[in-house]
Write a protein that holds these residues in place. Sequence first.
Motif, PDB file in Angstrom:
ATOM      1  N   TYR A 147      30.823  36.009  36.886  1.00  0.00           N
ATOM      2  CA  TYR A 147      31.141  36.998  35.843  1.00  0.00           C
ATOM      3  C   TYR A 147      31.029  38.214  36.091  1.00  0.00           C
ATOM      4  CZ  TYR A 147      30.713  31.809  36.694  1.00  0.00           C
ATOM      5  OH  TYR A 147      31.018  30.245  35.735  1.00  0.00           O
ATOM      6  N   ILE A 148      29.806  38.735  36.155  1.00  0.00           N
ATOM      7  CA  ILE A 148      29.599  40.608  35.733  1.00  0.00           C
ATOM      8  C   ILE A 148      30.436  41.455  36.901  1.00  0.00           C
ATOM      9  CG2 ILE A 148      27.476  42.247  36.678  1.00  0.00           C
ATOM     10  CD1 ILE A 148      25.969  40.425  35.763  1.00  0.00           C
ATOM     11  N   VAL A 149      30.978  40.953  37.924  1.00  0.00           N
ATOM     12  CA  VAL A 149      32.063  41.658  39.716  1.00  0.00           C
ATOM     13  C   VAL A 149      33.336  41.488  38.427  1.00  0.00           C
ATOM     14  CG1 VAL A 149      33.275  40.870  41.118  1.00  0.00           C
ATOM     15  CG2 VAL A 149      30.555  41.255  40.824  1.00  0.00           C
ATOM     16  N   THR A 150      33.673  40.229  37.721  1.00  0.00           N
ATOM     17  CA  THR A 150      34.787  39.837  36.704  1.00  0.00           C
ATOM     18  C   THR A 150      35.071  40.852  35.857  1.00  0.00           C
ATOM     19  OG1 THR A 150      34.991  37.805  37.992  1.00  0.00           O
ATOM     20  CG2 THR A 150      36.605  38.279  35.524  1.00  0.00           C
ATOM     21  N   ILE A 151      33.723  41.231  34.864  1.00  0.00           N
ATOM     22  CA  ILE A 151      33.897  42.215  33.773  1.00  0.00           C
ATOM     23  C   ILE A 151      34.187  43.668  34.264  1.00  0.00           C
ATOM     24  CG2 ILE A 151      32.768  42.706  31.651  1.00  0.00           C
ATOM     25  CD1 ILE A 151      31.420  40.187  31.378  1.00  0.00           C
ATOM     26  N   ILE A 152      33.155  43.570  35.564  1.00  0.00           N
ATOM     27  CA  ILE A 152      33.197  45.517  35.906  1.00  0.00           C
ATOM     28  C   ILE A 152      34.813  44.845  36.446  1.00  0.00           C
ATOM     29  CG2 ILE A 152      32.545  46.937  37.687  1.00  0.00           C
ATOM     30  CD1 ILE A 152      29.647  45.493  37.310  1.00  0.00           C
ATOM     31  N   ALA A 153      35.044  44.076  37.582  1.00  0.00           N
ATOM     32  CA  ALA A 153      36.608  44.508  37.852  1.00  0.00           C
ATOM     33  C   ALA A 153      37.805  45.120  36.481  1.00  0.00           C
ATOM     34  CB  ALA A 153      36.784  43.926  38.956  1.00  0.00           C
ATOM     35  N   ILE A 154      37.709  43.999  35.385  1.00  0.00           N
ATOM     36  CA  ILE A 154      38.785  44.322  34.711  1.00  0.00           C
ATOM     37  C   ILE A 154      38.320  45.908  34.017  1.00  0.00           C
ATOM     38  CG2 ILE A 154      39.295  43.226  31.862  1.00  0.00           C
ATOM     39  CD1 ILE A 154      40.277  41.616  34.659  1.00  0.00           C
ATOM     40  N   ALA A 155      36.757  45.914  33.849  1.00  0.00           N
ATOM     41  CA  ALA A 155      36.845  46.874  32.955  1.00  0.00           C
ATOM     42  C   ALA A 155      37.815  48.254  33.405  1.00  0.00           C
ATOM     43  CB  ALA A 155      35.353  47.213  32.916  1.00  0.00           C
ATOM     44  N   GLY A 156      37.500  48.156  35.249  1.00  0.00           N
ATOM     45  CA  GLY A 156      37.689  49.316  35.422  1.00  0.00           C
ATOM     46  C   GLY A 156      39.398  49.487  36.156  1.00  0.00           C
ATOM     47  N   PHE A 157      39.704  48.559  36.306  1.00  0.00           N
ATOM     48  CA  PHE A 157      41.794  48.766  36.411  1.00  0.00           C
ATOM     49  C   PHE A 157      42.297  47.983  35.705  1.00  0.00           C
ATOM     50  CE2 PHE A 157      38.394  48.530  40.412  1.00  0.00           C
ATOM     51  CZ  PHE A 157      39.401  49.313  41.074  1.00  0.00           C
ATOM     52  N   VAL A 158      42.077  47.599  33.970  1.00  0.00           N
ATOM     53  CA  VAL A 158      42.687  46.678  33.020  1.00  0.00           C
ATOM     54  C   VAL A 158      43.864  48.220  32.836  1.00  0.00           C
ATOM     55  CG1 VAL A 158      41.617  47.019  31.439  1.00  0.00           C
ATOM     56  CG2 VAL A 158      43.237  46.017  31.826  1.00  0.00           C
ATOM     57  N   GLY A 159      43.244  48.849  32.364  1.00  0.00           N
ATOM     58  CA  GLY A 159      44.033  50.260  32.675  1.00  0.00           C
ATOM     59  C   GLY A 159      45.276  50.702  33.075  1.00  0.00           C
ATOM     60  N   ARG A 160      45.104  50.426  34.748  1.00  0.00           N
ATOM     61  CA  ARG A 160      46.346  50.237  35.338  1.00  0.00           C
ATOM     62  C   ARG A 160      47.044  49.299  35.647  1.00  0.00           C
ATOM     63  NH1 ARG A 160      41.357  53.296  39.449  1.00  0.00           N
ATOM     64  NH2 ARG A 160      39.960  54.256  38.238  1.00  0.00           N
ATOM     65  N   VAL A 161      46.980  48.372  35.653  1.00  0.00           N
ATOM     66  CA  VAL A 161      48.517  47.830  36.115  1.00  0.00           C
ATOM     67  C   VAL A 161      49.302  47.148  35.110  1.00  0.00           C
ATOM     68  CG1 VAL A 161      46.552  46.270  36.740  1.00  0.00           C
ATOM     69  CG2 VAL A 161      46.878  46.081  35.082  1.00  0.00           C
ATOM     70  N   ARG A 162      50.407  46.730  34.764  1.00  0.00           N
ATOM     71  CA  ARG A 162      51.906  46.937  34.330  1.00  0.00           C
ATOM     72  C   ARG A 162      51.854  45.460  33.890  1.00  0.00           C
ATOM     73  NH1 ARG A 162      56.711  46.621  33.056  1.00  0.00           N
ATOM     74  NH2 ARG A 162      57.451  46.237  35.617  1.00  0.00           N
ATOM     75  N   PRO A 163      51.818  44.745  33.320  1.00  0.00           N
ATOM     76  CA  PRO A 163      52.318  43.387  32.889  1.00  0.00           C
ATOM     77  C   PRO A 163      53.638  43.720  32.734  1.00  0.00           C
ATOM     78  CG  PRO A 163      51.369  44.261  30.936  1.00  0.00           C
ATOM     79  CD  PRO A 163      51.040  45.233  31.719  1.00  0.00           C
ATOM     80  N   PRO A 164      54.636  42.368  32.567  1.00  0.00           N
ATOM     81  CA  PRO A 164      55.542  41.950  31.989  1.00  0.00           C
ATOM     82  C   PRO A 164      55.518  42.912  30.629  1.00  0.00           C
ATOM     83  CG  PRO A 164      54.669  40.161  33.736  1.00  0.00           C
ATOM     84  CD  PRO A 164      53.862  41.280  32.761  1.00  0.00           C
TER      85      PRO A 164
END
Length: 326
Positions: A296-313
């Motif tokens: 869960y820690i890895v999930t939170i860190i990954a989302i925090a670090g990359f969520v701004g770099r993805v483009r949803p539909p």
Amino acid sequence: MPFTDIAFAVQISFTYFTIIYLTGTGGLFSERSGIVNIGLEGLMIIGTVTGAFGARFFTDDLGLGLVWGPLLGLLFGAVCGAVFAGVHAVATISFRVDHIVSGVVINIVAIGLARFLSTAFFAGQSTQSDPGGPHFPRLDVLLLSDLPGGLGRAFSGLSPVVLIAALTVFPVWFSLNRLRWGLRLRSCGENPEATRSLGVSVPRYRYQGVILSGAFAGMSGAFLAAEVIGNWREGQTLGLGFISLAALILSNWNPVRLMFFAWLFGFTVAIPLRPGLTDFWAIREVPPQFIRMIPYIVTIIAIAGFVGRVRPPAAAGKAYEGAGAT
């Protein structure tokens, strides 16, 4: 640290890769059509209880054996997941309920519904079924299971579902990028008004995407209960549906990239389950509760670090107001 511990961890990671990838693939179809589905966890929960019941019913009660019994159990979990996802589809597509609100309701209702079904399926047992349920015979991967130094253990004793899930990426990618059906589904998630102008029924394709998400998540839950754990237990999904959603976001809604992130998160789940990986002088002093928090820690860190770099539909999460919306 011996290679055997690494091999065992990789083997476990393949199992949880299957769960995360199948659930994430379900979310992929739904969100590519424009319907955000944070109810993947709830759909998995329904899959766990119905899949565990189905595997035991078709194998023991109907006597179909250790191939057809577990297979029909997985399919039963998939069908029940698809039916339950239909609730989310009706709410978000026909009644235009907020997608997040509907997904939260799906997750909450699934907990109570699973307990009710457990009481009906397992002779009044509301929190778990009898252990030792039927499952597929285990397989060894040709050549890879013979790797020296204990590394071959990673590719030994795998469920056939693991291999099938790994191969699923090919038809999923092809259907979304080469078939007319997949291109239309994606267009519904990008620009539904333009899609409607071409004579395509946006609601119909969105219904199909959401129901597919339920089928994949339900099968994933059935795999967890019937193939991994061996019985149904209340709360056994442990947030894997949310981890699958995180893997989907990090993959930028791409089925090939989803494979990598599904395995990555699967490996983080495997770390607390293989004590040899944490048998270092520094880590031994860490309370086991913190070790179990690693996924869960890895999930939170990954989302925090990359969520701004993805483009949803582009149209994901937006109510469709066009003609024929209902």
